[in-house]
Write an enzyme that holds these catalytic residues in place. Structure first.
Site, PDB file in Angstrom:
ATOM      1  N   LYS A 180     -10.372 -32.801  -5.394  1.00 36.31           N
ATOM      2  CA  LYS A 180     -11.307 -31.762  -4.939  1.00 36.31           C
ATOM      3  C   LYS A 180     -11.438 -30.930  -3.847  1.00 36.31           C
ATOM      4  CE  LYS A 180     -15.548 -32.617  -4.718  1.00 36.31           C
ATOM      5  NZ  LYS A 180     -16.507 -32.179  -3.452  1.00 36.31           N
ATOM      6  N   ASN A 181     -11.026 -32.497  -2.501  1.00 37.22           N
ATOM      7  CA  ASN A 181     -11.122 -31.914  -2.127  1.00 37.22           C
ATOM      8  C   ASN A 181     -10.389 -32.171  -0.377  1.00 37.22           C
ATOM      9  OD1 ASN A 181     -14.378 -33.169  -1.977  1.00 37.22           O
ATOM     10  ND2 ASN A 181     -14.259 -34.629  -1.840  1.00 37.22           N
ATOM     11  N   ARG A 199     -20.413 -27.541  -0.248  1.00 36.47           N
ATOM     12  CA  ARG A 199     -20.234 -28.004   0.784  1.00 36.47           C
ATOM     13  C   ARG A 199     -18.780 -27.691   1.687  1.00 36.47           C
ATOM     14  NH1 ARG A 199     -23.504 -30.346   4.624  1.00 36.47           N
ATOM     15  NH2 ARG A 199     -23.021 -31.024   5.761  1.00 36.47           N
ATOM     16  N   CYS A 218     -24.005 -31.888  -2.577  1.00 38.94           N
ATOM     17  CA  CYS A 218     -24.348 -32.678  -3.102  1.00 38.94           C
ATOM     18  C   CYS A 218     -25.517 -33.117  -2.149  1.00 38.94           C
ATOM     19  CB  CYS A 218     -23.735 -33.927  -3.800  1.00 38.94           C
ATOM     20  SG  CYS A 218     -22.737 -33.464  -4.665  1.00 38.94           S
ATOM     21  N   ARG A 244     -26.998 -34.651   6.400  1.00 41.26           N
ATOM     22  CA  ARG A 244     -25.177 -34.141   6.599  1.00 41.26           C
ATOM     23  C   ARG A 244     -25.293 -33.240   6.791  1.00 41.26           C
ATOM     24  NH1 ARG A 244     -22.648 -33.492   0.370  1.00 41.26           N
ATOM     25  NH2 ARG A 244     -20.434 -34.003   1.236  1.00 41.26           N
ATOM     26  N   PRO A 245     -26.020 -33.324   8.144  1.00 44.56           N
ATOM     27  CA  PRO A 245     -25.719 -31.901   9.582  1.00 44.56           C
ATOM     28  C   PRO A 245     -24.149 -32.135   9.539  1.00 44.56           C
ATOM     29  CG  PRO A 245     -26.126 -34.509  10.568  1.00 44.56           C
ATOM     30  CD  PRO A 245     -26.090 -34.590   9.293  1.00 44.56           C
ATOM     31  N   ILE A 246     -23.978 -30.653  10.735  1.00 45.43           N
ATOM     32  CA  ILE A 246     -22.539 -30.404  10.623  1.00 45.43           C
ATOM     33  C   ILE A 246     -22.293 -30.376  11.833  1.00 45.43           C
ATOM     34  CG2 ILE A 246     -22.105 -29.501   8.873  1.00 45.43           C
ATOM     35  CD1 ILE A 246     -22.923 -26.467  10.150  1.00 45.43           C
ATOM     36  N   ASP A 278     -17.755 -42.468  -2.146  1.00 43.52           N
ATOM     37  CA  ASP A 278     -18.070 -41.395  -3.896  1.00 43.52           C
ATOM     38  C   ASP A 278     -17.701 -42.133  -4.753  1.00 43.52           C
ATOM     39  OD1 ASP A 278     -18.306 -39.562  -2.347  1.00 43.52           O
ATOM     40  OD2 ASP A 278     -15.659 -39.131  -2.068  1.00 43.52           O
ATOM     41  N   ILE A 337     -22.567 -45.397   4.553  1.00 43.80           N
ATOM     42  CA  ILE A 337     -22.804 -43.272   5.038  1.00 43.80           C
ATOM     43  C   ILE A 337     -23.527 -42.213   4.539  1.00 43.80           C
ATOM     44  CG2 ILE A 337     -20.725 -40.735   4.861  1.00 43.80           C
ATOM     45  CD1 ILE A 337     -19.592 -43.375   5.583  1.00 43.80           C
ATOM     46  N   ARG A 379     -18.814 -29.283 -11.368  1.00 41.71           N
ATOM     47  CA  ARG A 379     -17.774 -28.638  -9.967  1.00 41.71           C
ATOM     48  C   ARG A 379     -17.177 -30.093  -9.324  1.00 41.71           C
ATOM     49  NH1 ARG A 379     -22.157 -30.851  -5.970  1.00 41.71           N
ATOM     50  NH2 ARG A 379     -20.199 -29.786  -4.301  1.00 41.71           N
TER      51      ARG A 379
HETATM   52  N1  EPU Z   1     -21.694 -36.393   9.546  1.00 39.18           N
HETATM   53  C1  EPU Z   1     -23.020 -35.645  11.305  1.00 39.18           C
HETATM   54  N2  EPU Z   1     -22.472 -35.243  11.941  1.00 39.18           N
HETATM   55  C2  EPU Z   1     -21.296 -34.379  11.265  1.00 39.18           C
HETATM   56  C3  EPU Z   1     -20.454 -34.541  10.149  1.00 39.18           C
HETATM   57  C4  EPU Z   1     -21.338 -35.597   9.298  1.00 39.18           C
HETATM   58  O1  EPU Z   1     -23.755 -36.741  11.581  1.00 39.18           O
HETATM   59  O2  EPU Z   1     -20.993 -33.370  11.758  1.00 39.18           O
HETATM   60  C5  EPU Z   1     -22.198 -37.767   8.852  1.00 39.18           C
HETATM   61  C6  EPU Z   1     -23.236 -37.325   7.540  1.00 39.18           C
HETATM   62  O3  EPU Z   1     -24.027 -36.847   7.404  1.00 39.18           O
HETATM   63  C7  EPU Z   1     -22.724 -38.528   6.924  1.00 39.18           C
HETATM   64  C8  EPU Z   1     -21.315 -39.143   7.785  1.00 39.18           C
HETATM   65  O4  EPU Z   1     -21.155 -38.459   8.477  1.00 39.18           O
HETATM   66  O5  EPU Z   1     -23.253 -39.754   7.192  1.00 39.18           O
HETATM   67  C9  EPU Z   1     -19.408 -38.750   6.781  1.00 39.18           C
HETATM   68  O6  EPU Z   1     -19.906 -37.584   6.609  1.00 39.18           O
HETATM   69  P1  EPU Z   1     -18.266 -36.333   6.200  1.00 39.18           P
HETATM   70  O7  EPU Z   1     -18.517 -35.447   7.782  1.00 39.18           O
HETATM   71  O8  EPU Z   1     -17.008 -37.690   6.881  1.00 39.18           O
HETATM   72  O9  EPU Z   1     -18.509 -36.077   4.683  1.00 39.18           O
HETATM   73  P2  EPU Z   1     -18.462 -34.504   4.550  1.00 39.18           P
HETATM   74  O10 EPU Z   1     -17.581 -33.915   5.393  1.00 39.18           O
HETATM   75  O11 EPU Z   1     -19.385 -33.715   4.675  1.00 39.18           O
HETATM   76  C10 EPU Z   1     -17.063 -35.382   2.743  1.00 39.18           C
HETATM   77  C11 EPU Z   1     -16.148 -35.228   1.197  1.00 39.18           C
HETATM   78  C12 EPU Z   1     -17.508 -36.493   0.203  1.00 39.18           C
HETATM   79  C13 EPU Z   1     -17.503 -37.866   1.210  1.00 39.18           C
HETATM   80  C14 EPU Z   1     -17.448 -37.443   2.664  1.00 39.18           C
HETATM   81  C15 EPU Z   1     -17.192 -38.958   2.754  1.00 39.18           C
HETATM   82  C16 EPU Z   1     -16.031 -32.910   0.943  1.00 39.18           C
HETATM   83  C17 EPU Z   1     -15.935 -31.516   0.637  1.00 39.18           C
HETATM   84  N3  EPU Z   1     -17.223 -34.152   0.787  1.00 39.18           N
HETATM   85  O12 EPU Z   1     -17.681 -35.078   3.039  1.00 39.18           O
HETATM   86  O13 EPU Z   1     -17.247 -35.468  -0.986  1.00 39.18           O
HETATM   87  O14 EPU Z   1     -18.614 -38.397   0.687  1.00 39.18           O
HETATM   88  O15 EPU Z   1     -16.077 -36.469   3.437  1.00 39.18           O
HETATM   89  O16 EPU Z   1     -15.419 -39.289   2.255  1.00 39.18           O
HETATM   90  O17 EPU Z   1     -14.876 -33.183   1.533  1.00 39.18           O
HETATM   91  C18 EPU Z   1     -18.384 -35.298  -3.124  1.00 39.18           C
HETATM   92  O18 EPU Z   1     -17.243 -35.380  -3.462  1.00 39.18           O
HETATM   93  O19 EPU Z   1     -19.026 -36.373  -4.558  1.00 39.18           O
HETATM   94  C19 EPU Z   1     -18.943 -35.877  -1.645  1.00 39.18           C
HETATM   95  C20 EPU Z   1     -20.128 -35.784  -1.109  1.00 39.18           C
END
Ligand code: EPU
Length: 422
Positions: free
Chosen positions: A22-23, A92, A116, A121-123, A304, A326, A396
């Site tokens: 998926k990811n 997401r 989720c 989860r900021p960007i 995960d 995380i 999902r």
């Molecule tokens: N973070 C920030 N700022 C950002 C981005 C992330 O502070 O701009 C923080 C997050 O809040 C978190 C950490 O960094 O504490 C990791 O976030 P990451 O960006 O790695 O997560 P993500 O891209 O939002 C992806 C997967 C998640 C998986 C994580 C970690 C996708 C669409 N989602 O999320 O998958 O848990 O990486 O491996 O690829 C799932 O599949 O159930 C899922 C949640």
């Protein structure tokens, strides 16, 4: 509203074949719009997150053809439009369209993504990366307006090794002028999958899979082909299940190195697993020993898999500890496991699991995708009937979960509540 009904304690035997990740899929598909030619992506899982991505593609007037497990994307006639928040907030990964549309048009307007609710989860790291590449960002409520006269390569250090930020910046930098270097990049296999695909279309990316990724910008991308890697989280989920109920249960089409953090913990717990070249054979293991886990970025123990693994820990003889590093809100399933008979105490970002405990079927809620997977495992080992509500989250991310589990002997079915009209 859909629910899953399980009658537990059936032994499971046969083979579960793992689908495409998926990811990786949710990033590869947006990356495909960087070209003006056709891109073919194989091993695409049939899950609702992909249906949402497809909805976005169609909204942007991108031609999409689907055959079993294959998606052919042709963005020749695409238009850069604001994706309605009702679609982008379904998942997401809609944030990958920010990087892709910015690279292609130097302008994108998009809402904050969904996904989720497992933490704030900021960007900010994605946006900071785009700024370093020369973009200006305006915020209008929940909407971001991102514009650049031109994108220029830059050195970008990520405060956290974020998967999303690494991929999004890599996509945006593919067509920037000059060299971009991402330091402290995430190293997840999905990132390698996306970089390989971009390179196949003519990008010049080296270092994906390490913490330093170098992207030399190119003017144009051409036709592309990608094969999505097997889903390591789906593989891990079923391997955990096999350890609890396998008679034996084979998990096939996997890359064992991608779940080594899990299998090494399973081995430490005394699980009966046999790792082959591209599969794992699991047998129900008695006398499981307690183990401690701490989630971490890849190659650490995947966050995960923390929730599914917590169910296994309820069956280990003794006290285990889980430390989640995380996401601040990834223990929402614990309340339901305790209702079923588990003994888990949450202390901030840690959980203490006392085992072994005998689980009994109950009505529970899937608060998020992996919480839902954990509750399905719990229902399958519990005595009697478990009803998992709000399973839309599970659908999902797990392709054909009902079919895959029924085929190996589980008593599980999906029920759709229909509204009665008079
Ligand atoms: N973070 C920030 N700022 C950002 C981005 C992330 O502070 O701009 C923080 C997050 O809040 C978190 C950490 O960094 O504490 C990791 O976030 P990451 O960006 O790695 O997560 P993500 O891209 O939002 C992806 C997967 C998640 C998986 C994580 C970690 C996708 C669409 N989602 O999320 O998958 O848990 O990486 O491996 O690829 C799932 O599949 O159930 C899922 C949640």
């Amino acid at each position: 509203m859909k629910k899953i009904i399980i009658n537990g304690q059936n032994k499971l035997s046969g083979t579960i074949r793992i689908s495409g990740a998926k990811n990786a899929a949710v990033a590869l598909i947006p990356a495909a719009i960087l070209t003006d030619e056709e891109a073919t992506i194989c091993n695409v899982p049939e899950i609702s997150d992909i249906a949402s991505i497809e909805e976005i593609l169609k909204f942007l007037n991108i031609n999409v053809k689907r055959a079993t497990e294959t998606m052919i994307i042709n963005p020749e006639n695409m238009e850069n439009k604001v994706i309605p928040v009702e679609i982008s907030s379904k998942l997401r990964a809609s944030y990958y369209f920010m990087g892709a549309l910015l690279a292609k048009y130097k302008h994108v307007e998009m809402y904050f993504p969904g996904g989720c609710k497992i933490g704030s989860r900021p960007i900010n790291l994605h946006l900071e990366g785009f700024r370093k590449l020369g973009a200006k960002i305006e915020e209008d409520g929940d909407k971001y307006i991102i514009t650049a006269d031109k994108l220029k390569g830059a050195n970008i250090y990520l405060d956290m090794a974020s998967v999303g930020a690494t991929i999004n910046i890599m996509i945006a930098a593919t067509k920037a002028e000059g060299m971009t270097i991402i330091e402290n990049a995430a190293r997840e296999p999905e990132i390698v999958n996306v970089a390989t695909f971009l390179n196949n279309m003519g990008a010049q990316i080296v270092g994906a899979g390490t913490s330093v990724i170098k992207i030399k910008g190119v003017k144009k991308l051409t036709k592309g082909f990608a094969e999505i890697i097997p889903d390591r989280i789906e593989a891990g989920t079923y391997t955990i299940l096999g350890t609890l109920l396998g008679d034996p249960l084979k998990i096939s089409n996997i890359i064992p190195e991608h779940i080594e953090a899990l299998t090494s913990k399973l081995e430490a717990a005394g699980a009966n697993i046999e790792i082959e070249e591209d599969s794992i054979i699991c047998k129900k293991s008695d006398n499981l020993k307690p183990v401690n886990i701490k989630t971490y970025y890849y190659p650490g123990f995947a966050t995960d898999l923390q929730q599914p693994f917590s169910v296994l820990l309820t069956q280990c003889k003794g006290k285990s500890q889980i430390e989640e590093t995380i996401y601040e809100n990834r223990f929402m399933h614990v309340k339901y496991l305790n209702d079923m008979g588990a003994d888990i105490e949450i202390k901030g970002m840690k959980a203490i699991v006392k085992g072994d405990t005998y689980l009994k079927g109950k009505t529970v809620k899937a608060t998020d995708l992996r919480a839902g997977a954990a509750l399905i495992i719990a229902g399958l080992i519990a005595e009697g009937k478990t009803v998992v509500e709000e399973v839309e989250h599970i659908l999902r991310g797990y392709e054909g979960i009902i079919e895959k589990l029924s085929n190996v002997g589980a008593d599980i079915k999906l029920e759709e509540k229909t509204c009665q009209t008079n």
